[in-house]
Motif scaffolding. Structure first.
Motif, PDB file in Angstrom:
ATOM      1  N   MET A   1      -8.679-101.818  -5.446  1.00 29.06           N
ATOM      2  CA  MET A   1      -7.732-101.489  -6.486  1.00 29.06           C
ATOM      3  C   MET A   1      -7.585-102.677  -7.433  1.00 29.06           C
ATOM      4  SD  MET A   1      -4.234 -99.575  -5.478  1.00 29.06           S
ATOM      5  CE  MET A   1      -4.581 -98.599  -4.041  1.00 29.06           C
ATOM      6  N   ASN A   2      -7.481-102.391  -8.693  1.00 26.08           N
ATOM      7  CA  ASN A   2      -7.338-103.493  -9.642  1.00 26.08           C
ATOM      8  C   ASN A   2      -5.867-103.872  -9.838  1.00 26.08           C
ATOM      9  OD1 ASN A   2      -6.144-101.740 -11.473  1.00 26.08           O
ATOM     10  ND2 ASN A   2      -7.921-101.568 -12.787  1.00 26.08           N
ATOM     11  N   PHE A   3      -5.668-104.866 -10.660  1.00 22.73           N
ATOM     12  CA  PHE A   3      -4.343-105.439 -10.891  1.00 22.73           C
ATOM     13  C   PHE A   3      -3.354-104.394 -11.406  1.00 22.73           C
ATOM     14  CE2 PHE A   3      -1.585-107.646 -14.037  1.00 22.73           C
ATOM     15  CZ  PHE A   3      -0.808-108.346 -13.133  1.00 22.73           C
ATOM     16  N   ILE A   4      -3.756-103.630 -12.393  1.00 20.72           N
ATOM     17  CA  ILE A   4      -2.852-102.637 -13.002  1.00 20.72           C
ATOM     18  C   ILE A   4      -2.467-101.564 -11.989  1.00 20.72           C
ATOM     19  CG2 ILE A   4      -2.678-100.863 -14.805  1.00 20.72           C
ATOM     20  CD1 ILE A   4      -2.451-103.735 -15.845  1.00 20.72           C
ATOM     21  N   GLU A   5      -3.413-101.130 -11.159  1.00 24.19           N
ATOM     22  CA  GLU A   5      -3.089-100.120 -10.149  1.00 24.19           C
ATOM     23  C   GLU A   5      -2.093-100.668  -9.126  1.00 24.19           C
ATOM     24  OE1 GLU A   5      -7.025 -99.288  -8.826  1.00 24.19           O
ATOM     25  OE2 GLU A   5      -7.280 -97.607 -10.206  1.00 24.19           O
ATOM     26  N   GLN A   6      -2.240-101.925  -8.750  1.00 23.72           N
ATOM     27  CA  GLN A   6      -1.295-102.544  -7.807  1.00 23.72           C
ATOM     28  C   GLN A   6       0.101-102.639  -8.424  1.00 23.72           C
ATOM     29  OE1 GLN A   6      -1.462-103.322  -4.664  1.00 23.72           O
ATOM     30  NE2 GLN A   6      -3.586-102.681  -4.525  1.00 23.72           N
ATOM     31  N   ILE A   7       0.157-103.061  -9.678  1.00 18.04           N
ATOM     32  CA  ILE A   7       1.448-103.146 -10.374  1.00 18.04           C
ATOM     33  C   ILE A   7       2.080-101.757 -10.476  1.00 18.04           C
ATOM     34  CG2 ILE A   7       2.527-103.636 -12.630  1.00 18.04           C
ATOM     35  CD1 ILE A   7       1.896-106.181 -11.183  1.00 18.04           C
ATOM     36  N   THR A   8       1.247-100.751 -10.752  1.00 21.34           N
ATOM     37  CA  THR A   8       1.750 -99.384 -10.863  1.00 21.34           C
ATOM     38  C   THR A   8       2.317 -98.898  -9.533  1.00 21.34           C
ATOM     39  OG1 THR A   8       0.171 -98.902 -12.610  1.00 21.34           O
ATOM     40  CG2 THR A   8       1.112 -97.020 -11.459  1.00 21.34           C
TER      41      THR A   8
ATOM     42  N   GLU B   1      -5.257-107.497 -23.415  1.00 22.72           N
ATOM     43  CA  GLU B   1      -5.467-108.585 -24.363  1.00 22.72           C
ATOM     44  C   GLU B   1      -6.055-109.822 -23.694  1.00 22.72           C
ATOM     45  OE1 GLU B   1      -1.677-109.254 -26.156  1.00 22.72           O
ATOM     46  OE2 GLU B   1      -1.642-107.296 -27.138  1.00 22.72           O
ATOM     47  N   ASN B   2      -5.502-110.203 -22.542  1.00 25.04           N
ATOM     48  CA  ASN B   2      -5.953-111.410 -21.849  1.00 25.04           C
ATOM     49  C   ASN B   2      -5.777-111.227 -20.338  1.00 25.04           C
ATOM     50  OD1 ASN B   2      -6.589-113.965 -20.991  1.00 25.04           O
ATOM     51  ND2 ASN B   2      -5.316-115.000 -22.526  1.00 25.04           N
ATOM     52  N   PRO B   3      -6.778-110.687 -19.651  1.00 28.84           N
ATOM     53  CA  PRO B   3      -6.635-110.348 -18.229  1.00 28.84           C
ATOM     54  C   PRO B   3      -6.337-111.538 -17.313  1.00 28.84           C
ATOM     55  CG  PRO B   3      -8.634-109.380 -19.135  1.00 28.84           C
ATOM     56  CD  PRO B   3      -8.063-110.272 -20.180  1.00 28.84           C
TER      57      PRO B   3
ATOM     58  N   THR C   1      -2.769-113.045 -17.909  1.00 30.32           N
ATOM     59  CA  THR C   1      -1.736-112.100 -17.486  1.00 30.32           C
ATOM     60  C   THR C   1      -1.668-112.039 -15.967  1.00 30.32           C
ATOM     61  OG1 THR C   1      -2.068-110.792 -19.476  1.00 30.32           O
ATOM     62  CG2 THR C   1      -0.937-109.715 -17.652  1.00 30.32           C
ATOM     63  N   PHE C   2      -2.840-111.975 -15.332  1.00 31.01           N
ATOM     64  CA  PHE C   2      -2.870-111.921 -13.876  1.00 31.01           C
ATOM     65  C   PHE C   2      -2.224-113.164 -13.275  1.00 31.01           C
ATOM     66  CE2 PHE C   2      -4.758-113.013  -9.817  1.00 31.01           C
ATOM     67  CZ  PHE C   2      -4.501-111.854  -9.087  1.00 31.01           C
ATOM     68  N   SER C   3      -2.620-114.329 -13.723  1.00 29.42           N
ATOM     69  CA  SER C   3      -2.083-115.563 -13.127  1.00 29.42           C
ATOM     70  C   SER C   3      -0.586-115.703 -13.375  1.00 29.42           C
ATOM     71  CB  SER C   3      -2.841-116.780 -13.632  1.00 29.42           C
ATOM     72  OG  SER C   3      -2.696-116.920 -15.018  1.00 29.42           O
ATOM     73  N   ARG C   4      -0.117-115.349 -14.572  1.00 29.85           N
ATOM     74  CA  ARG C   4       1.305-115.446 -14.882  1.00 29.85           C
ATOM     75  C   ARG C   4       2.118-114.474 -14.028  1.00 29.85           C
ATOM     76  NH1 ARG C   4       1.650-113.747 -20.031  1.00 29.85           N
ATOM     77  NH2 ARG C   4       2.524-111.775 -19.422  1.00 29.85           N
ATOM     78  N   GLU C   5       1.650-113.238 -13.929  1.00 25.17           N
ATOM     79  CA  GLU C   5       2.386-112.235 -13.158  1.00 25.17           C
ATOM     80  C   GLU C   5       2.312-112.512 -11.657  1.00 25.17           C
ATOM     81  OE1 GLU C   5       4.500-109.988 -14.426  1.00 25.17           O
ATOM     82  OE2 GLU C   5       3.998-111.002 -16.288  1.00 25.17           O
ATOM     83  N   TYR C   6       1.191-113.029 -11.202  1.00 25.04           N
ATOM     84  CA  TYR C   6       1.055-113.372  -9.788  1.00 25.04           C
ATOM     85  C   TYR C   6       2.029-114.494  -9.421  1.00 25.04           C
ATOM     86  CZ  TYR C   6      -1.133-114.361  -5.296  1.00 25.04           C
ATOM     87  OH  TYR C   6      -1.362-114.549  -3.958  1.00 25.04           O
TER      88      TYR C   6
ATOM     89  N   LYS D   1      -0.569-103.626 -21.451  1.00 26.17           N
ATOM     90  CA  LYS D   1      -0.942-104.073 -22.797  1.00 26.17           C
ATOM     91  C   LYS D   1      -1.388-105.534 -22.784  1.00 26.17           C
ATOM     92  CE  LYS D   1       0.948-104.752 -27.392  1.00 26.17           C
ATOM     93  NZ  LYS D   1       2.156-105.040 -28.120  1.00 26.17           N
ATOM     94  N   LEU D   2      -0.611-106.388 -22.114  1.00 31.53           N
ATOM     95  CA  LEU D   2      -0.963-107.808 -22.031  1.00 31.53           C
ATOM     96  C   LEU D   2      -2.263-108.021 -21.260  1.00 31.53           C
ATOM     97  CD1 LEU D   2       2.546-109.372 -21.288  1.00 31.53           C
ATOM     98  CD2 LEU D   2       1.221-109.568 -23.408  1.00 31.53           C
TER      99      LEU D   2
END
Length: 162
Positions: A1-8, A82-84, A87-92, A78-79
């Motif tokens: 699963m990718n990042f967006i699916e996990q967040i969802t 633009e910059n995967p 965004t991943f590192s900041r949200e993680y 959206k973020l």
């Protein structure tokens, strides 16, 4: 699963819990408060204030979750487009901060619950015994909410760390 699916998945779980929190507060605890106020003695009336505060906290936090999680997912998606990597590192890192805060609040609620139970045996007036029982129930409710939210976050963090 990718990042967006996990967040969802994480967001959907939190939204589901927010609905449960609202439902339990409105359909279980609120009627209990009215019953205790109307028919209770001083022990039951002592429980009303902490349980009322628990209802307000649950309704407020559930409302916050229900209003913010759908917007959060859309903003992250959206973020991420633009910059995967950024965004991943900041949200993680933000999620790791949430993890630390949930650990702290779980200990806080558990110690407060224990202090309330000890307080019950150290007071003699019925109203204050009811107050300590109400506080114990309030802290137990807050602990329960944080345990469920934290477990879902830990699952998301574990999936994202692989």
């Amino acid at each position: 699963m990718n990042f967006i699916e996990q967040i969802t998945m994480w967001g959907k779980g939190d939204i589901s819990q927010g609905k449960w929190m609202m439902g339990i507060s409105i359909f279980v605890v609120l009627p209990l408060l009215f019953f205790l106020l109307k028919n209770g003695g001083s022990l039951q009336k002592g429980m009303v204030l902490p349980l009322g505060f628990l209802v307000l906290v649950n309704l407020g936090y559930a409302g916050f979750i229900l209003s913010s999680k759908p917007k959060y997912r859309a903003e992250i998606e959206k973020l991420y487009q633009e910059n995967p990597s950024q965004t991943f590192s900041r949200e993680y890192e933000k999620m790791k901060g949430f993890d630390r805060s949930y650990i702290l609040t779980k200990y806080l609620w558990a110690v407060s619950l224990l202090a309330s139970l000890i307080g019950f045996f150290n007071v003699s007036k019925e109203y204050f015994q009811g107050l300590t029982i109400g506080l114990a129930l309030m802290f137990f409710g807050l602990l329960l909410v944080d345990v469920f939210l934290h477990n879902r976050l830990k699952l998301c963090l574990a999936a994202l760390s692989t």
